[in-house]
Design a protein around this motif. Structure first.
Motif, PDB file in Angstrom:
ATOM      1  N   SER A  30       0.814  -1.211   0.000  1.00 62.99           N
ATOM      2  CA  SER A  30       0.000   0.000   0.000  1.00 62.99           C
ATOM      3  C   SER A  30       0.853   1.269   0.000  1.00 62.99           C
ATOM      4  CB  SER A  30      -0.938   0.016   1.207  1.00 62.99           C
ATOM      5  OG  SER A  30      -0.209  -0.012   2.405  1.00 62.99           O
ATOM      6  N   TYR A  32       3.514   1.642  -1.928  1.00 63.02           N
ATOM      7  CA  TYR A  32       4.173   1.755  -3.228  1.00 63.02           C
ATOM      8  C   TYR A  32       3.168   1.696  -4.376  1.00 63.02           C
ATOM      9  CZ  TYR A  32       8.494   0.921  -0.729  1.00 63.02           C
ATOM     10  OH  TYR A  32       9.553   1.023   0.134  1.00 63.02           O
ATOM     11  N   THR A  33       3.576   2.234  -5.510  1.00 64.08           N
ATOM     12  CA  THR A  33       2.818   2.041  -6.739  1.00 64.08           C
ATOM     13  C   THR A  33       3.128   0.654  -7.279  1.00 64.08           C
ATOM     14  OG1 THR A  33       2.785   4.394  -7.304  1.00 64.08           O
ATOM     15  CG2 THR A  33       2.522   2.830  -9.119  1.00 64.08           C
ATOM     16  N   SER A  53      -0.101   4.377  -4.626  1.00 64.54           N
ATOM     17  CA  SER A  53      -0.119   4.270  -3.174  1.00 64.54           C
ATOM     18  C   SER A  53      -1.086   5.277  -2.552  1.00 64.54           C
ATOM     19  CB  SER A  53       1.285   4.484  -2.620  1.00 64.54           C
ATOM     20  OG  SER A  53       1.763   5.766  -3.005  1.00 64.54           O
TER      21      SER A  53
END
Length: 121
Positions: A30, A32-33, A53
């Motif tokens: 959650s 990070y992309t 994120s």
């Protein structure tokens, strides 16, 4: 150690559905992309979906918009890709990828081993 492990691929008929999973460890998804990237036989890498994120904004390539859905379960630290209305041209190895932005450029830094999706009658 960062690890990404995909599962859920297989053989499906045109028009069918699959759900791919990507179990993450060593970091919290959650924050990070996260992306799905695919590679069809004999072709280059194609980015197909992203979930950011900050609030979980999703984006899709035109080739899958309206048919595929990217999502995540933060409690399970797992990323998903729901594939609907599959076409033969969706046949590819699908990779779960963590990324970051360098300015406007999406940079990939961690990859899973991939899961094969084959669409054929």
């Amino acid at each position: 150690e960062v690890q990404l492990v995909e599962s859920g691929g297989g053989l499906v008929q045109p028009g069918g559905s699959l759900r791919l999973s990507c179990a993450a460890s060593g970091f919290t998804i959650s924050v990070y992309t996260m992306n799905w990237v695919r590679q069809a036989p004999g072709k280059g890498l194609e980015w197909i979906a992203e979930i950011t994120s900050d609030g979980g904004t999703t984006r899709y390539a035109d080739s899958v918009e309206g048919r595929f859905t990217i999502s995540r379960d933060n409690a399970k630290n797992t990323l998903y890709l729901q594939l609907n209305s599959l076409k033969t041209e969706d046949t590819a190895m699908y990779f779960c990828v963590r990324s970051y932005y360098d300015g406007n450029r999406r940079m990939y830094n961690y990859w899973g081993q991939g899961t094969q999706v084959t669409v054929s009658s």
